[in-house]
Design a protein around this motif. Sequence first.
Motif, PDB file in Angstrom:
ATOM      1  N   ASP A  87      -3.542   1.896  -4.574  1.00  0.00           N
ATOM      2  CA  ASP A  87      -3.932   1.252  -3.318  1.00  0.00           C
ATOM      3  C   ASP A  87      -3.195   1.978  -2.206  1.00  0.00           C
ATOM      4  O   ASP A  87      -1.959   1.987  -2.185  1.00  0.00           O
ATOM      5  N   GLN A  88      -3.961   2.604  -1.291  1.00  0.00           N
ATOM      6  CA  GLN A  88      -3.352   3.513  -0.325  1.00  0.00           C
ATOM      7  C   GLN A  88      -3.768   3.256   1.110  1.00  0.00           C
ATOM      8  O   GLN A  88      -4.896   2.852   1.382  1.00  0.00           O
ATOM      9  N   ASP A  89      -2.856   3.559   2.010  1.00  0.00           N
ATOM     10  CA  ASP A  89      -3.087   3.594   3.451  1.00  0.00           C
ATOM     11  C   ASP A  89      -2.979   5.071   3.829  1.00  0.00           C
ATOM     12  O   ASP A  89      -1.882   5.631   3.853  1.00  0.00           O
ATOM     13  N   GLU A  90      -4.129   5.708   4.081  1.00  0.00           N
ATOM     14  CA  GLU A  90      -4.166   7.154   4.299  1.00  0.00           C
ATOM     15  C   GLU A  90      -4.372   7.484   5.777  1.00  0.00           C
ATOM     16  O   GLU A  90      -5.227   6.893   6.437  1.00  0.00           O
ATOM     17  N   TRP A  91      -3.591   8.461   6.263  1.00  0.00           N
ATOM     18  CA  TRP A  91      -3.761   9.010   7.600  1.00  0.00           C
ATOM     19  C   TRP A  91      -4.181  10.456   7.432  1.00  0.00           C
ATOM     20  O   TRP A  91      -3.545  11.216   6.700  1.00  0.00           O
ATOM     21  N   TYR A  92      -5.252  10.851   8.127  1.00  0.00           N
ATOM     22  CA  TYR A  92      -5.800  12.206   8.040  1.00  0.00           C
ATOM     23  C   TYR A  92      -5.443  12.985   9.295  1.00  0.00           C
ATOM     24  O   TYR A  92      -5.909  12.653  10.387  1.00  0.00           O
ATOM     25  N   TYR A  93      -4.630  14.029   9.133  1.00  0.00           N
ATOM     26  CA  TYR A  93      -4.203  14.879  10.247  1.00  0.00           C
ATOM     27  C   TYR A  93      -5.095  16.108  10.346  1.00  0.00           C
ATOM     28  O   TYR A  93      -5.406  16.737   9.329  1.00  0.00           O
ATOM     29  N   LEU A  94      -5.438  16.491  11.555  1.00  0.00           N
ATOM     30  CA  LEU A  94      -6.115  17.755  11.786  1.00  0.00           C
ATOM     31  C   LEU A  94      -5.079  18.867  11.737  1.00  0.00           C
ATOM     32  O   LEU A  94      -3.967  18.714  12.255  1.00  0.00           O
ATOM     33  N   LEU A 139       0.837  -1.195   0.000  1.00  0.00           N
ATOM     34  CA  LEU A 139       0.000   0.000   0.000  1.00  0.00           C
ATOM     35  C   LEU A 139       0.876   1.250   0.000  1.00  0.00           C
ATOM     36  O   LEU A 139       1.902   1.304   0.688  1.00  0.00           O
ATOM     37  N   ARG A 140       0.472   2.241  -0.738  1.00  0.00           N
ATOM     38  CA  ARG A 140       1.162   3.532  -0.747  1.00  0.00           C
ATOM     39  C   ARG A 140       0.837   4.263   0.553  1.00  0.00           C
ATOM     40  O   ARG A 140      -0.325   4.432   0.906  1.00  0.00           O
ATOM     41  N   ARG A 141       1.861   4.707   1.260  1.00  0.00           N
ATOM     42  CA  ARG A 141       1.671   5.447   2.513  1.00  0.00           C
ATOM     43  C   ARG A 141       1.358   6.895   2.183  1.00  0.00           C
ATOM     44  O   ARG A 141       2.146   7.568   1.516  1.00  0.00           O
ATOM     45  N   VAL A 142       0.208   7.377   2.685  1.00  0.00           N
ATOM     46  CA  VAL A 142      -0.276   8.716   2.350  1.00  0.00           C
ATOM     47  C   VAL A 142      -0.615   9.480   3.618  1.00  0.00           C
ATOM     48  O   VAL A 142      -1.171   8.923   4.564  1.00  0.00           O
ATOM     49  N   ALA A 143      -0.284  10.778   3.611  1.00  0.00           N
ATOM     50  CA  ALA A 143      -0.665  11.687   4.690  1.00  0.00           C
ATOM     51  C   ALA A 143      -1.595  12.735   4.099  1.00  0.00           C
ATOM     52  O   ALA A 143      -1.263  13.377   3.100  1.00  0.00           O
ATOM     53  N   ARG A 144      -2.764  12.908   4.694  1.00  0.00           N
ATOM     54  CA  ARG A 144      -3.738  13.894   4.241  1.00  0.00           C
ATOM     55  C   ARG A 144      -3.997  14.895   5.362  1.00  0.00           C
ATOM     56  O   ARG A 144      -3.770  14.599   6.528  1.00  0.00           O
ATOM     57  N   VAL A 145      -4.496  16.077   4.986  1.00  0.00           N
ATOM     58  CA  VAL A 145      -4.690  17.143   5.961  1.00  0.00           C
ATOM     59  C   VAL A 145      -6.137  17.616   5.941  1.00  0.00           C
ATOM     60  O   VAL A 145      -6.670  17.988   4.893  1.00  0.00           O
ATOM     61  N   PRO A 170      -3.471  16.098  15.764  1.00  0.00           N
ATOM     62  CA  PRO A 170      -3.392  14.637  15.793  1.00  0.00           C
ATOM     63  C   PRO A 170      -3.946  13.992  14.519  1.00  0.00           C
ATOM     64  O   PRO A 170      -4.622  14.630  13.714  1.00  0.00           O
ATOM     65  N   VAL A 171      -3.661  12.699  14.399  1.00  0.00           N
ATOM     66  CA  VAL A 171      -4.283  11.890  13.345  1.00  0.00           C
ATOM     67  C   VAL A 171      -5.731  11.665  13.773  1.00  0.00           C
ATOM     68  O   VAL A 171      -6.002  11.175  14.869  1.00  0.00           O
ATOM     69  N   LEU A 172      -6.665  12.059  12.900  1.00  0.00           N
ATOM     70  CA  LEU A 172      -8.087  11.893  13.178  1.00  0.00           C
ATOM     71  C   LEU A 172      -8.596  10.529  12.729  1.00  0.00           C
ATOM     72  O   LEU A 172      -9.322   9.849  13.456  1.00  0.00           O
ATOM     73  N   TRP A 173      -8.238  10.200  11.486  1.00  0.00           N
ATOM     74  CA  TRP A 173      -8.799   9.015  10.839  1.00  0.00           C
ATOM     75  C   TRP A 173      -7.711   8.293  10.067  1.00  0.00           C
ATOM     76  O   TRP A 173      -6.740   8.885   9.618  1.00  0.00           O
ATOM     77  N   ARG A 174      -7.943   6.993   9.889  1.00  0.00           N
ATOM     78  CA  ARG A 174      -7.106   6.177   8.999  1.00  0.00           C
ATOM     79  C   ARG A 174      -8.037   5.463   8.049  1.00  0.00           C
ATOM     80  O   ARG A 174      -9.136   5.061   8.424  1.00  0.00           O
TER      81      ARG A 174
END
Length: 175
Positions: A99-106, A17-23, A82-86
């Motif tokens: 195909d991604q593993d996304e972490w959503y930061y506030l 999975l592609r490691r992704v950081a979202r805001v 913090p990370v809100l959602w994955r």
Amino acid sequence: MSAEPVPAVEGSCADGLRRVARVVLLDPRDRILLLHGHEPDDPADDWWFTPGGGVEGEETREQAALRELAEETGITEVELGPVLWRRRCSFPFAGRRWDQDEWYYLARTTQTVTAATALTELERRSVAGARWWTCPELARAHETVYPTRLAELLRTLLDDGPPAGPVTLDTEIVQ
């Protein structure tokens, strides 16, 4: 139908999975910033999404979130929370499956003027702009928004504050 595995790329997890950081970027009026994207060769196939992208090299997800936000919006004056959602997701885009593993930061900012400063060639062909949305506007939107429950998630965030730990969202697979 199973998704094709993504070729090994920088920022990939051991499971491919592609490691992704979202805001999830909020301004002082609690509006959220979303980018307007579309298929590179079909502007009518469009959607709204949070800023962010793949982790590069040895950077942390936090570093990737701030870098991507600056590149895609020009916004650098942020307080990263913090990370809100994955979420795991799989979707077709630009002729391949992602195909991604996304972490959503506030994140919070007072800087509301946007200007993309360092888009990739693919982003230049597929990102049409940015817009600040209120929660009611997002709830009434008829456009496609990712993650698909974003209006509900934002309402909960604004009403209850950040969760004690990251909430795992349902996997989204777009065919």
